[in-house]
Design a protein around this motif. Structure first.
Motif, PDB file in Angstrom:
ATOM      1  N   ILE A   1      34.407  53.111  43.674  1.00 32.64           N
ATOM      2  CA  ILE A   1      35.102  51.939  43.133  1.00 32.64           C
ATOM      3  C   ILE A   1      34.432  51.486  41.839  1.00 32.64           C
ATOM      4  O   ILE A   1      35.103  51.191  40.854  1.00 32.64           O
ATOM      5  CB  ILE A   1      35.120  50.780  44.163  1.00 32.64           C
ATOM      6  CG1 ILE A   1      35.927  51.169  45.397  1.00 32.64           C
ATOM      7  CG2 ILE A   1      35.666  49.508  43.539  1.00 32.64           C
ATOM      8  CD1 ILE A   1      37.385  51.397  45.147  1.00 32.64           C
ATOM      9  N   GLU A   2      33.106  51.436  41.820  1.00 30.41           N
ATOM     10  CA  GLU A   2      32.397  50.986  40.611  1.00 30.41           C
ATOM     11  C   GLU A   2      32.635  51.940  39.448  1.00 30.41           C
ATOM     12  O   GLU A   2      32.807  51.500  38.308  1.00 30.41           O
ATOM     13  CB  GLU A   2      30.911  50.790  40.892  1.00 30.41           C
ATOM     14  CG  GLU A   2      30.630  49.598  41.781  1.00 30.41           C
ATOM     15  CD  GLU A   2      31.243  48.294  41.271  1.00 30.41           C
ATOM     16  OE1 GLU A   2      31.122  47.991  40.071  1.00 30.41           O
ATOM     17  OE2 GLU A   2      31.852  47.580  42.073  1.00 30.41           O
ATOM     18  N   ALA A   3      32.665  53.241  39.702  1.00 36.60           N
ATOM     19  CA  ALA A   3      32.960  54.212  38.647  1.00 36.60           C
ATOM     20  C   ALA A   3      34.393  54.038  38.151  1.00 36.60           C
ATOM     21  O   ALA A   3      34.669  54.173  36.952  1.00 36.60           O
ATOM     22  CB  ALA A   3      32.726  55.630  39.149  1.00 36.60           C
TER      23      ALA A   3
ATOM     24  N   GLY B   1      39.256  36.236  43.603  1.00 35.84           N
ATOM     25  CA  GLY B   1      40.422  36.417  44.456  1.00 35.84           C
ATOM     26  C   GLY B   1      41.060  37.788  44.408  1.00 35.84           C
ATOM     27  O   GLY B   1      41.909  38.098  45.237  1.00 35.84           O
ATOM     28  N   VAL B   2      40.682  38.636  43.443  1.00 36.87           N
ATOM     29  CA  VAL B   2      41.253  39.979  43.381  1.00 36.87           C
ATOM     30  C   VAL B   2      40.617  40.816  44.483  1.00 36.87           C
ATOM     31  O   VAL B   2      39.395  40.861  44.626  1.00 36.87           O
ATOM     32  CB  VAL B   2      41.018  40.636  41.998  1.00 36.87           C
ATOM     33  CG1 VAL B   2      41.489  42.088  42.006  1.00 36.87           C
ATOM     34  CG2 VAL B   2      41.744  39.851  40.909  1.00 36.87           C
ATOM     35  N   GLN B   3      41.452  41.452  45.291  1.00 36.97           N
ATOM     36  CA  GLN B   3      40.973  42.294  46.381  1.00 36.97           C
ATOM     37  C   GLN B   3      41.239  43.758  46.059  1.00 36.97           C
ATOM     38  O   GLN B   3      42.151  44.077  45.295  1.00 36.97           O
ATOM     39  CB  GLN B   3      41.662  41.921  47.683  1.00 36.97           C
ATOM     40  CG  GLN B   3      41.309  40.523  48.153  1.00 36.97           C
ATOM     41  CD  GLN B   3      41.835  40.269  49.535  1.00 36.97           C
ATOM     42  OE1 GLN B   3      41.541  41.014  50.465  1.00 36.97           O
ATOM     43  NE2 GLN B   3      42.625  39.217  49.668  1.00 36.97           N
ATOM     44  N   VAL B   4      40.437  44.619  46.664  1.00 38.81           N
ATOM     45  CA  VAL B   4      40.580  46.062  46.479  1.00 38.81           C
ATOM     46  C   VAL B   4      40.842  46.687  47.840  1.00 38.81           C
ATOM     47  O   VAL B   4      40.143  46.389  48.815  1.00 38.81           O
ATOM     48  CB  VAL B   4      39.299  46.678  45.871  1.00 38.81           C
ATOM     49  CG1 VAL B   4      39.466  48.182  45.686  1.00 38.81           C
ATOM     50  CG2 VAL B   4      38.954  46.006  44.549  1.00 38.81           C
TER      51      VAL B   4
ATOM     52  N   ARG C   1      35.167  45.416  50.641  1.00 36.66           N
ATOM     53  CA  ARG C   1      34.450  44.321  49.986  1.00 36.66           C
ATOM     54  C   ARG C   1      33.177  44.803  49.302  1.00 36.66           C
ATOM     55  O   ARG C   1      32.361  44.002  48.888  1.00 36.66           O
ATOM     56  CB  ARG C   1      34.114  43.247  51.005  1.00 36.66           C
ATOM     57  CG  ARG C   1      35.342  42.743  51.737  1.00 36.66           C
ATOM     58  CD  ARG C   1      35.295  41.265  51.966  1.00 36.66           C
ATOM     59  NE  ARG C   1      36.409  40.800  52.758  1.00 36.66           N
ATOM     60  CZ  ARG C   1      37.604  40.518  52.267  1.00 36.66           C
ATOM     61  NH1 ARG C   1      37.847  40.666  51.005  1.00 36.66           N
ATOM     62  NH2 ARG C   1      38.571  40.093  53.059  1.00 36.66           N
ATOM     63  N   ARG C   2      33.023  46.110  49.195  1.00 40.32           N
ATOM     64  CA  ARG C   2      31.836  46.660  48.549  1.00 40.32           C
ATOM     65  C   ARG C   2      32.227  47.964  47.855  1.00 40.32           C
ATOM     66  O   ARG C   2      33.355  48.425  47.979  1.00 40.32           O
ATOM     67  CB  ARG C   2      30.737  46.903  49.578  1.00 40.32           C
ATOM     68  CG  ARG C   2      31.179  47.808  50.708  1.00 40.32           C
ATOM     69  CD  ARG C   2      30.103  48.041  51.757  1.00 40.32           C
ATOM     70  NE  ARG C   2      30.637  48.714  52.918  1.00 40.32           N
ATOM     71  CZ  ARG C   2      31.002  49.983  52.975  1.00 40.32           C
ATOM     72  NH1 ARG C   2      30.911  50.756  51.916  1.00 40.32           N
ATOM     73  NH2 ARG C   2      31.474  50.503  54.097  1.00 40.32           N
TER      74      ARG C   2
END
Length: 79
Positions: free
Chosen positions: A26-28, A48-51, A59-60
């Protein structure tokens, strides 16, 4: 390569709804998006933006595999 989906105002800001982006986490993925569109990257990092990865909210940072589906969901309101 992950399939990235944007919804609502995030889609409107980006000008696209569905793209394939090469990223191993996700970070990449966030970094790859920031390289192309700093304004969109700021919006994706907003409150408030969710993935969701493969339809599960995370959440990580998580690893992505070929074919992962990553959805960025705008803040929800309502009752």
């Amino acid at each position: 390569m992950a399939r990235v989906l944007l919804f609502g105002p995030l889609r409107d800001l980006a000008g696209w709804r569905d793209r394939r982006i090469e990223a191993g986490s996700i970070e990449a993925l966030r970094a790859a998006i920031a390289d192309e569109d700093a304004e969109l990257a700021r919006a994706l990092a907003g409150p408030g933006v969710q993935v969701a990865v493969d339809q599960q909210v995370v959440r990580r940072d998580v690893a992505l595999s070929t074919g992962s589906e990553v959805a960025f969901l705008p803040p929800m309101s309502g009752g």
